[in-house]
Design a protein around this motif. Structure first.
Motif, PDB file in Angstrom:
ATOM      1  N   PHE A   2      51.654  20.539  -7.614  1.00 31.50           N
ATOM      2  CA  PHE A   2      52.231  19.463  -7.894  1.00 31.50           C
ATOM      3  C   PHE A   2      51.438  18.150  -7.376  1.00 31.50           C
ATOM      4  N   GLN A   3      50.687  18.210  -5.981  1.00 35.01           N
ATOM      5  CA  GLN A   3      50.067  17.258  -5.725  1.00 35.01           C
ATOM      6  C   GLN A   3      48.763  16.814  -6.714  1.00 35.01           C
ATOM      7  N   GLU A   4      48.502  17.777  -7.301  1.00 39.26           N
ATOM      8  CA  GLU A   4      47.271  17.728  -8.204  1.00 39.26           C
ATOM      9  C   GLU A   4      47.716  16.789  -9.659  1.00 39.26           C
ATOM     10  N   ALA A   5      49.035  16.345  -9.541  1.00 35.22           N
ATOM     11  CA  ALA A   5      49.473  15.873 -10.952  1.00 35.22           C
ATOM     12  C   ALA A   5      48.491  14.159 -11.092  1.00 35.22           C
ATOM     13  N   SER A   6      48.327  14.117 -12.398  1.00 35.55           N
ATOM     14  CA  SER A   6      47.889  12.584 -12.716  1.00 35.55           C
ATOM     15  C   SER A   6      48.936  11.756 -13.350  1.00 35.55           C
ATOM     16  N   ASN A   7      48.882  10.811 -13.203  1.00 35.71           N
ATOM     17  CA  ASN A   7      49.816   9.524 -13.931  1.00 35.71           C
ATOM     18  C   ASN A   7      49.118   9.085 -14.843  1.00 35.71           C
ATOM     19  N   ASN A   8      49.717   9.096 -16.184  1.00 34.82           N
ATOM     20  CA  ASN A   8      49.037   8.904 -17.583  1.00 34.82           C
ATOM     21  C   ASN A   8      49.978   7.711 -18.067  1.00 34.82           C
ATOM     22  N   HIS A   9      49.116   6.669 -18.710  1.00 41.79           N
ATOM     23  CA  HIS A   9      50.072   5.568 -18.933  1.00 41.79           C
ATOM     24  C   HIS A   9      49.106   4.809 -20.236  1.00 41.79           C
ATOM     25  N   ASN A  10      50.177   4.363 -21.239  1.00 43.00           N
ATOM     26  CA  ASN A  10      49.737   3.474 -22.272  1.00 43.00           C
ATOM     27  C   ASN A  10      50.712   2.347 -22.159  1.00 43.00           C
ATOM     28  N   TYR A  11      49.862   1.150 -22.294  1.00 46.68           N
ATOM     29  CA  TYR A  11      50.539  -0.153 -22.297  1.00 46.68           C
ATOM     30  C   TYR A  11      49.948  -0.941 -23.455  1.00 46.68           C
ATOM     31  N   ASN A  12      50.550  -0.857 -25.006  1.00 50.85           N
ATOM     32  CA  ASN A  12      50.179  -1.454 -25.729  1.00 50.85           C
ATOM     33  C   ASN A  12      50.834  -2.689 -26.561  1.00 50.85           C
ATOM     34  N   THR A  13      50.275  -3.819 -26.946  1.00 47.14           N
ATOM     35  CA  THR A  13      50.931  -4.807 -27.647  1.00 47.14           C
ATOM     36  C   THR A  13      50.267  -5.550 -28.417  1.00 47.14           C
ATOM     37  N   ALA A  14      50.702  -6.072 -29.794  1.00 51.06           N
ATOM     38  CA  ALA A  14      49.821  -6.404 -30.862  1.00 51.06           C
ATOM     39  C   ALA A  14      50.919  -7.488 -31.440  1.00 51.06           C
ATOM     40  N   VAL A  15      50.434  -8.765 -31.679  1.00 46.57           N
ATOM     41  CA  VAL A  15      51.069  -9.834 -32.178  1.00 46.57           C
ATOM     42  C   VAL A  15      50.193 -10.199 -33.465  1.00 46.57           C
ATOM     43  N   GLN A  16      51.091 -10.435 -34.707  1.00 44.85           N
ATOM     44  CA  GLN A  16      50.130 -10.516 -36.055  1.00 44.85           C
ATOM     45  C   GLN A  16      50.796 -11.647 -36.638  1.00 44.85           C
ATOM     46  N   LEU A  17      50.216 -12.768 -37.405  1.00 46.37           N
ATOM     47  CA  LEU A  17      50.645 -13.650 -38.099  1.00 46.37           C
ATOM     48  C   LEU A  17      50.043 -13.681 -39.255  1.00 46.37           C
ATOM     49  N   LYS A  18      50.779 -13.301 -40.682  1.00 42.87           N
ATOM     50  CA  LYS A  18      50.239 -13.144 -41.891  1.00 42.87           C
ATOM     51  C   LYS A  18      50.514 -14.164 -42.734  1.00 42.87           C
ATOM     52  N   LEU A  27      45.268 -13.222 -41.948  1.00 40.86           N
ATOM     53  CA  LEU A  27      45.892 -12.400 -40.988  1.00 40.86           C
ATOM     54  C   LEU A  27      45.230 -12.806 -39.681  1.00 40.86           C
ATOM     55  N   LEU A  28      45.863 -13.289 -38.658  1.00 41.22           N
ATOM     56  CA  LEU A  28      45.488 -13.862 -37.363  1.00 41.22           C
ATOM     57  C   LEU A  28      46.207 -13.118 -36.168  1.00 41.22           C
ATOM     58  N   SER A  29      45.588 -12.214 -35.396  1.00 41.74           N
ATOM     59  CA  SER A  29      46.058 -11.235 -34.541  1.00 41.74           C
ATOM     60  C   SER A  29      45.687 -11.306 -33.112  1.00 41.74           C
ATOM     61  N   TYR A  30      46.454 -10.830 -32.322  1.00 43.89           N
ATOM     62  CA  TYR A  30      46.094 -10.633 -30.786  1.00 43.89           C
ATOM     63  C   TYR A  30      46.418  -9.484 -30.503  1.00 43.89           C
ATOM     64  N   THR A  31      45.561  -8.329 -29.660  1.00 46.99           N
ATOM     65  CA  THR A  31      46.168  -7.120 -29.376  1.00 46.99           C
ATOM     66  C   THR A  31      45.660  -6.911 -27.978  1.00 46.99           C
ATOM     67  N   SER A  32      46.255  -6.286 -27.296  1.00 46.67           N
ATOM     68  CA  SER A  32      46.061  -5.857 -25.887  1.00 46.67           C
ATOM     69  C   SER A  32      46.427  -4.305 -25.673  1.00 46.67           C
ATOM     70  N   PHE A  33      45.384  -3.635 -25.676  1.00 48.38           N
ATOM     71  CA  PHE A  33      45.478  -1.875 -25.337  1.00 48.38           C
ATOM     72  C   PHE A  33      45.074  -1.527 -23.862  1.00 48.38           C
ATOM     73  N   HIS A  34      45.891  -0.894 -23.296  1.00 49.21           N
ATOM     74  CA  HIS A  34      45.691  -0.224 -21.840  1.00 49.21           C
ATOM     75  C   HIS A  34      45.880   0.894 -21.814  1.00 49.21           C
ATOM     76  N   ARG A  35      45.103   1.553 -21.499  1.00 51.72           N
ATOM     77  CA  ARG A  35      45.528   3.140 -21.296  1.00 51.72           C
ATOM     78  C   ARG A  35      44.653   3.901 -20.120  1.00 51.72           C
ATOM     79  N   GLY A  36      45.096   4.815 -19.647  1.00 47.97           N
ATOM     80  CA  GLY A  36      44.334   5.540 -18.580  1.00 47.97           C
ATOM     81  C   GLY A  36      45.027   6.507 -17.553  1.00 47.97           C
ATOM     82  N   PHE A  37      44.605   6.765 -16.770  1.00 47.74           N
ATOM     83  CA  PHE A  37      45.145   7.667 -15.773  1.00 47.74           C
ATOM     84  C   PHE A  37      44.576   7.688 -14.454  1.00 47.74           C
TER      85      PHE A  37
END
Length: 265
Positions: free
Chosen positions: A145-161, A174-184
């Motif tokens: 169990f010590q070998e476990a990894s913590n995986n995560h995704n934090y994604n946000t998208a704002v769009q004005l059309k 279309l005007l947009s702003y995106t923020s994608f964060h993934r990893g472990f």
């Protein structure tokens, strides 16, 4: 022009799921030894709802939704007893790390939108979506169990059309702003990794996950599409053109094998 919504909830736990072949053997051995068997942890709850309706009848409307997924799962660690004659391979009593251990998963999804029928030739829409996930995994079997990894995704998208249409012409911006964060990352980063190689099989690990990776992409973008549907020559034809401007930034951390690993064989 009417307010409407829906909701749901689903639930499942270990008593609703049959034992697999490994668990049946564990249960038989526990009863044979005069003890009791504890079913590995498992439960899942799924909840969701949405609602939408008019703010201004025939003109401005709003919609929102949410979905949550909570899972408490278990992974089985089964490191075999080292063969006799190789005492140095088991100076830490590897079998003490065996058993079933929790592997939780959490997910939250949000979405919201407001739209405006500005007039008979134009409309606008503003939307936002967010995804948040965490997952403790990558252990079990030969890995403690010590070998476990913590995986995560934090994604946000704002769009004005914005859309404008007149006769055969349609323009969509279309005007947009995106923020994608993934990893472990290691779930126990303070414990060095130890790899044990038995003479008859390979390999068994205790200690923290050795690598960490983070990928972050964010930035604004603009897109404009122009469509013309009024051209006729041996049939109807559609012409489309436009442009896209993107200004992303990338931050990447690939710290592979950054946590020390010691090997024993």
């Amino acid at each position: 022009n009417t307010w409407e919504g829906n909701a749901l909830f689903g639930y499942q736990n270990a008593s609703m799921v049959g034992l697999d072949s490994f668990e049946r053997v564990d249960k038989a051995n526990a009863i044979k030894a005069g003890g009791t068997y504890k079913v590995p942890q498992y439960d899942r709850a799924l909840s969701a709802f949405s609602i939408g309706g008019p703010i201004v009848k025939d003109k401005i409307h709003v919609f929102g939704s949410y979905e949550g997924n909570i899972q408490n799962r278990s992974n089985r660690v089964a490191i075999p007893t080292p063969p006799s004659g190789f005492a140095a391979l088991d100076t830490v009593n590897l079998t003490q790390y065996n058993g079933n251990f929790g592997s939780p998963f959490r997910e939250n999804l949000f979405f919201g939108k407001i739209s405006d029928e500005i007039n008979d030739k134009s409309s606008a829409e503003l939307s936002i979506s967010n995804r948040n996930e965490t997952d403790i995994r990558d252990f079990g079997g030969n890995n403690a169990f010590q070998e476990a990894s913590n995986n995560h995704n934090y994604n946000t998208a704002v769009q004005l059309k914005y859309s404008y249409f007149t006769g055969p012409w349609l323009n969509e911006s279309l005007l947009s702003y995106t923020s994608f964060h993934r990893g472990f990352s290691p779930n126990t980063p303070s414990v060095p990794n130890r790899l044990f190689i038995y003479p008859t099989n390979c390999c068994f690990q205790i200690g923290g996950y050795t690598s960490q990776q983070e990928y972050i992409q964010k930035g604004p973008s603009f897109r404009d599409d122009l469509t013309y549907t009024g051209f006729q020559f041996a049939g109807d034809h559609v012409f489309k053109g436009g442009l896209s401007l993107d200004f992303p930034t990338y931050d990447v951390n690939k710290n592979n094998n950054g946590l020390p690993q010691f090997q024993y064989q």
